[in-house]
Write a protein that holds these residues in place. Structure first.
Motif, short mmCIF file in Angstrom:
data_model
loop_
_atom_site.label_atom_id
_atom_site.label_comp_id
_atom_site.label_asym_id
_atom_site.label_seq_id
_atom_site.Cartn_x
_atom_site.Cartn_y
_atom_site.Cartn_z
N THR A 196 0.87 -1.17 0.00
CA THR A 196 0.00 0.00 0.00
C THR A 196 0.91 1.23 0.00
O THR A 196 1.82 1.33 0.82
N LEU A 197 0.68 2.16 -0.92
CA LEU A 197 1.65 3.23 -1.16
C LEU A 197 1.13 4.62 -0.84
O LEU A 197 -0.05 4.93 -1.02
N LEU A 198 2.07 5.46 -0.41
CA LEU A 198 1.86 6.90 -0.31
C LEU A 198 2.94 7.55 -1.15
O LEU A 198 4.13 7.40 -0.86
N LEU A 199 2.52 8.27 -2.19
CA LEU A 199 3.45 8.92 -3.09
C LEU A 199 3.62 10.38 -2.68
O LEU A 199 2.63 11.08 -2.43
N SER A 200 4.86 10.82 -2.62
CA SER A 200 5.16 12.21 -2.29
C SER A 200 5.98 12.83 -3.42
O SER A 200 6.98 12.26 -3.85
N ASP A 201 5.53 13.99 -3.90
CA ASP A 201 6.26 14.70 -4.94
C ASP A 201 5.70 16.11 -5.03
O ASP A 201 4.52 16.34 -4.71
N ARG A 202 6.50 17.06 -5.45
CA ARG A 202 6.02 18.43 -5.59
C ARG A 202 5.24 18.61 -6.90
O ARG A 202 4.45 19.55 -7.03
N ASP A 203 5.48 17.74 -7.89
CA ASP A 203 4.81 17.82 -9.18
C ASP A 203 3.51 17.01 -9.09
O ASP A 203 3.50 15.79 -9.28
N GLN A 204 2.41 17.70 -8.82
CA GLN A 204 1.14 17.01 -8.57
C GLN A 204 0.63 16.27 -9.80
O GLN A 204 0.09 15.16 -9.69
N ASN A 205 0.77 16.86 -10.99
CA ASN A 205 0.27 16.21 -12.20
C ASN A 205 1.03 14.93 -12.51
O ASN A 205 0.44 13.89 -12.82
N GLY A 264 0.21 9.53 9.95
CA GLY A 264 -0.36 9.18 11.25
C GLY A 264 -1.86 8.98 11.19
O GLY A 264 -2.40 8.04 11.79
N ARG A 265 -2.55 9.87 10.46
CA ARG A 265 -4.01 9.77 10.34
C ARG A 265 -4.43 8.53 9.58
O ARG A 265 -5.38 7.83 9.95
N GLU A 266 -3.74 8.27 8.47
CA GLU A 266 -4.16 7.19 7.58
C GLU A 266 -3.69 5.82 8.03
O GLU A 266 -4.42 4.83 7.90
N TRP A 267 -2.48 5.72 8.56
CA TRP A 267 -1.89 4.42 8.84
C TRP A 267 -1.48 4.22 10.30
O TRP A 267 -1.24 3.09 10.70
N GLY A 268 -1.34 5.29 11.03
CA GLY A 268 -0.76 5.18 12.37
C GLY A 268 0.75 5.25 12.28
O GLY A 268 1.40 6.06 12.93
N ALA A 269 1.30 4.41 11.43
CA ALA A 269 2.74 4.42 11.14
C ALA A 269 2.98 3.69 9.83
O ALA A 269 2.21 2.79 9.46
N ALA A 270 4.01 4.08 9.13
CA ALA A 270 4.41 3.38 7.91
C ALA A 270 5.31 2.20 8.28
O ALA A 270 5.86 2.14 9.38
N ASP A 271 5.45 1.27 7.36
CA ASP A 271 6.39 0.17 7.53
C ASP A 271 7.73 0.49 6.87
O ASP A 271 8.78 0.07 7.35
#
Length: 266
Positions: free
Chosen positions: A40-49, A83-90
């Protein structure tokens, strides 16, 4: 066309993974590899598109966060989202970085600060925040920093980048030592050269010259860096922390110099 799984047999089902710089060439490869392995992924980037395009290509829904890594408040917002979505990442993969070109005498204070904000301060702040959540949630997690062979070999017109990556290697070891008691491991991967891995366009002549100097004779492929990241984040590497794994075709060991009068050894 389905890409081959970078780490055959890898299974990250149920694991929550953050990747910064997710829209870049290495970031996208790493994201796709973890997606193929069930994460399950959380993507982070400044380029939203660009980030939305990556997220839309995955096999399952992914969270996204438009992070400005020069802004501590934006990094804090990303940590709060986790924290809201997962509590903590793995797993956290600190992949985002900038590679500006310029001689040291021409680098002003603002540019120096921008390079170190993104390449060093951001991984520190994000790792500090995500690791704190892991400790509180008793998650035996993994941090993987994306470093560079430039950390050990200075490059003209890229000295600030080289220096920032040298410091990132030390930061990796610092976190590895201090987080070990919580069962959290921290390692680094040095990907090899890949055409298009920097913001600056690369000419065919440049790509040919750089690739020709690599002992194994080729640029980094889709599966190379992600396989190393996944290995270090897996239980197969449970006794590895504070390490840096070079995945560069031997480029960090030395370069091939081709001369017209070169004689074959065999």
């Amino acid at each position: 066309m389905t890409r081959p799984l970078p780490l055959p047999g890898a299974d990250f089902t149920g694991k929550c993974v953050i990747v910064t710089g997710a829209a870049g060439i290495f970031g996208r490869w790493i994201v796709e590899a973890f997606d193929a392995a069930g994460a399950t992924l959380l993507l982070s980037d400044r380029d939203q598109n660009a980030m939305a395009n990556v997220a839309g290509s995955l096999s399952r829904p992914a969270l996204t966060h438009a992070t400005e890594l020069t802004d501590a408040a934006s990094i804090d917002d990303l940590v709060e989202m986790v924290g809201r979505e997962w509590g903590a990442a793995d797993i956290l993969v600190n992949n985002a970085a900038v590679y500006p070109s310029g001689f040291l005498l021409d680098v002003d204070a603002d540019e120096w600060d921008r390079i170190f904000d993104i390449n060093l301060r951001a991984p520190f702040l994000l790792t500090r925040g995500i690791a704190t959540q892991m400790v509180h949630q008793k998650v035996r997690g993994n941090i993987v920093m994306i470093s560079s062979g430039a950390s050990r070999k200075m490059r003209t017109t890229a000295a600030p980048y080289s220096i920032s990556k040298s410091a990132l290697d030390r930061l990796t070891k610092g976190f590895a030592v201090e987080l070990a008691e919580y069962g959290i491991r921290c390692n680094a991967v040095e990907p090899g050269f890949a055409a298009g891995s920097t913001a600056s366009p690369l000419t065919d002549a440049h790509v040919k010259a750089v690739t020709g100097a690599i002992p194994l004779g080729r640029a980094s492929r889709y599966e190379d860096a992600p396989a190393a990241v996944m290995f270090l984040a897996s239980d197969a590497a449970s006794y590895i922390t504070g390490a840096t794994l070079s995945v560069d075709g031997g480029g960090s060991a030395g370069q091939i110099l081709v001369h017209q009068d070169k004689k074959k050894a065999l």
